[in-house]
Enzyme design. Structure first.
Site, PDB file in Angstrom:
ATOM      1  N   TYR A 177      -2.627  -1.236  10.309  1.00  0.00           N
ATOM      2  CA  TYR A 177      -2.551  -1.576   8.661  1.00  0.00           C
ATOM      3  C   TYR A 177      -1.341  -0.890   8.090  1.00  0.00           C
ATOM      4  CZ  TYR A 177      -4.173  -1.216   3.758  1.00  0.00           C
ATOM      5  OH  TYR A 177      -4.262  -1.238   2.612  1.00  0.00           O
TER       6      TYR A 177
ATOM      7  N   SER B 277       0.938  -1.064   0.196  1.00  0.00           N
ATOM      8  CA  SER B 277       0.073  -0.099   0.055  1.00  0.00           C
ATOM      9  C   SER B 277       0.711   1.120  -0.071  1.00  0.00           C
ATOM     10  CB  SER B 277      -0.818   0.066   1.237  1.00  0.00           C
ATOM     11  OG  SER B 277      -1.527   1.438   1.521  1.00  0.00           O
TER      12      SER B 277
HETATM   13  N1  LIG Z   1      -8.775  -0.326  -1.902  1.00  0.00           N
HETATM   14  C1  LIG Z   1      -7.541   0.155  -1.445  1.00  0.00           C
HETATM   15  O1  LIG Z   1      -7.678   1.703  -1.551  1.00  0.00           O
HETATM   16  C2  LIG Z   1      -6.471  -0.197  -1.167  1.00  0.00           C
HETATM   17  C3  LIG Z   1      -5.313   0.609  -0.844  1.00  0.00           C
HETATM   18  C4  LIG Z   1      -4.070   0.023  -0.866  1.00  0.00           C
HETATM   19  C5  LIG Z   1      -4.005  -1.306  -0.792  1.00  0.00           C
HETATM   20  N2  LIG Z   1      -5.230  -2.254  -0.890  1.00  0.00           N
HETATM   21  C6  LIG Z   1      -4.870  -3.734  -0.430  1.00  0.00           C
HETATM   22  O2  LIG Z   1      -5.514  -4.288  -1.662  1.00  0.00           O
HETATM   23  C7  LIG Z   1      -5.920  -5.501  -1.438  1.00  0.00           C
HETATM   24  C8  LIG Z   1      -7.196  -5.742  -2.048  1.00  0.00           C
HETATM   25  O3  LIG Z   1      -8.072  -4.628  -1.288  1.00  0.00           O
HETATM   26  P1  LIG Z   1      -9.463  -4.237  -1.916  1.00  0.00           P
HETATM   27  O4  LIG Z   1      -9.688  -2.869  -1.732  1.00  0.00           O
HETATM   28  O5  LIG Z   1      -9.591  -4.944  -3.420  1.00  0.00           O
HETATM   29  O6  LIG Z   1     -10.454  -5.247  -0.807  1.00  0.00           O
HETATM   30  P2  LIG Z   1     -11.788  -6.006  -1.195  1.00  0.00           P
HETATM   31  O7  LIG Z   1     -12.339  -5.856   0.451  1.00  0.00           O
HETATM   32  O8  LIG Z   1     -12.757  -5.312  -2.047  1.00  0.00           O
HETATM   33  O9  LIG Z   1     -11.447  -7.449  -1.208  1.00  0.00           O
HETATM   34  C9  LIG Z   1     -10.555  -8.163  -0.474  1.00  0.00           C
HETATM   35  C10 LIG Z   1     -10.843  -9.820  -0.977  1.00  0.00           C
HETATM   36  O10 LIG Z   1      -9.877 -10.201   0.260  1.00  0.00           O
HETATM   37  C11 LIG Z   1     -10.606 -11.454   0.698  1.00  0.00           C
HETATM   38  N3  LIG Z   1     -10.064 -11.818   1.819  1.00  0.00           N
HETATM   39  C12 LIG Z   1      -9.985 -11.055   3.131  1.00  0.00           C
HETATM   40  N4  LIG Z   1      -9.284 -11.795   4.133  1.00  0.00           N
HETATM   41  C13 LIG Z   1      -8.961 -12.772   3.473  1.00  0.00           C
HETATM   42  C14 LIG Z   1      -8.343 -14.146   4.040  1.00  0.00           C
HETATM   43  N5  LIG Z   1      -8.148 -14.154   5.228  1.00  0.00           N
HETATM   44  N6  LIG Z   1      -8.128 -14.968   3.107  1.00  0.00           N
HETATM   45  C15 LIG Z   1      -8.669 -15.176   1.909  1.00  0.00           C
HETATM   46  N7  LIG Z   1      -9.237 -13.930   1.199  1.00  0.00           N
HETATM   47  C16 LIG Z   1      -9.472 -13.119   2.187  1.00  0.00           C
HETATM   48  C17 LIG Z   1     -12.097 -10.871   1.022  1.00  0.00           C
HETATM   49  O11 LIG Z   1     -13.069 -11.867   1.058  1.00  0.00           O
HETATM   50  C18 LIG Z   1     -12.319 -10.009  -0.435  1.00  0.00           C
HETATM   51  O12 LIG Z   1     -12.860 -10.778  -1.349  1.00  0.00           O
HETATM   52  C19 LIG Z   1      -5.763  -5.662   0.359  1.00  0.00           C
HETATM   53  O13 LIG Z   1      -4.426  -6.270   0.736  1.00  0.00           O
HETATM   54  C20 LIG Z   1      -5.904  -3.917   0.575  1.00  0.00           C
HETATM   55  O14 LIG Z   1      -5.001  -3.851   1.829  1.00  0.00           O
HETATM   56  C21 LIG Z   1      -6.391  -1.815  -0.949  1.00  0.00           C
END
Ligand SMILES: NC(=O)c1ccc[n+]([C@@H]2O[C@H](COP(=O)([O-])OP(=O)(O)OC[C@H]3O[C@@H](n4cnc5c(N)ncnc54)[C@H](O)[C@@H]3O)[C@@H](O)[C@H]2O)c1
Length: 261
Positions: free
Chosen positions: A154, A141
């Protein structure tokens, strides 16, 4: 097609950034294992890909459980004979300073965001080493590079993903395995859509947009494109890097000084 014939596991593939990556990797010719704790979501993404003419299979996994991760790797190898790409993308965020964060919440988040990456790599790297190489991409991130208010656990977890990426890249360079990460800014995934649908949503959205130099949120596919590049042969000289894709957020420094007149 950049990934023709490749076998790719994408964790957190049931939603948001992972969903976009599953679709893009399948469009580029990969067979995608859509791995998610939420099996219904993984099934729906796999169905969408197959309906569009791609190759995808759902898999239920909790990335924080070694037995689940081991089964995911063993079943993929049994079915396809190899694993070319692993995307460690499952993760989530919680609010809190170190003082307000409960120990149980800290442990649960670290178990998914950090231990999940460790377990995925622990079980996939020997497979890749045996077959002569592969590519791993993890989702860090922008928070790995800057402090964010009220997100202590986080921010620490994503800093650990960036550091682990560099450590693993060095350890496994001789195995022909490239190991990189992406560092997204704020992306309009279902995770954020939920937060932004609350009563203060409009104000919150303005604040999030304002902190990124492009003054908009990113789209999941804009992160998936970076993952695709890192996972493909186009990135053949790239290992141990943490690619920032954040609309200029972390480059920006002091917003007040840099705001347009
Ligand atoms: N959305 C943002 O702004 C952002 C920014 C930086 C980093 N991220 C990172 O990107 C990644 C995806 O985030 P997103 O925004 O698409 O989130 P999201 O919530 O839309 O999707 C995350 C997915 O991960 C799955 N998941 C959660 N815990 C799990 C586990 N223990 N085992 C297997 N699957 C699991 C959930 O069921 C979900 O389908 C994450 O690592 C998040 O920290 C997101």
């Amino acid at each position: 097609m950049k990934l023709a014939g490749r076998i790719a596991i994408i964790t957190g593939g049931g939603s948001g950034i992972g969903h976009a990556a599953c679709k893009l990797f399948a469009q580029e010719g990969a067979t995608v294992i859509v791995a998610d704790r939420n099996l219904a979501a993984a099934e729906s993404v796999a169905k969408e890909i197959v309906a569009a003419g791609g190759k995808a299979e759902p898999f239920a996994v909790d990335v924080s459980k070694e037995s689940d991760v081991k089964a995911m790797v063993e079943k993929t190898v049994a079915a396809h004979g190899r694993i070319d790409i692993l995307v460690n993308n499952a993760g989530y965020g919680i609010a809190g300073t170190v003082v307000s964060t409960l120990e149980a919440d800290w442990d649960a988040l670290m178990a998914v965001n950090v231990k999940g990456v460790y377990l995925g790599c622990k079980h996939v790297i020997p497979v890749m080493a045996k077959q002569g190489g592969g590519a791993i991409v993890s989702t860090a991130s922008a928070a790995a590079n800057i402090g964010i208010h009220d997100r202590a656990a986080y921010v620490a977890s994503k800093g650990a993903v960036a550091a682990l990426t560099r450590a693993m890249a060095i350890d496994h360079v001789a195995d022909g395995i490239r190991i990189n990460a992406v560092a997204p800014g704020t992306i309009e995934s279902p995770y954020f859509t939920k937060i932004l649908s609350g009563p203060d949503g409009a104000e919150l959205r303005r604040g999030l947009e304002d902190r990124q130099a492009m003054e908009r949120l990113g789209q999941p596919v804009e992160i998936a494109q970076a993952m695709l590049w890192l996972a493909s042969d186009d990135a053949s000289f790239c290992t141990g890097s943490v690619m920032v894709v954040d609309g200029g957020w972390t480059a920006r420094g002091d917003r007040k000084l840099q705001k347009k007149a």
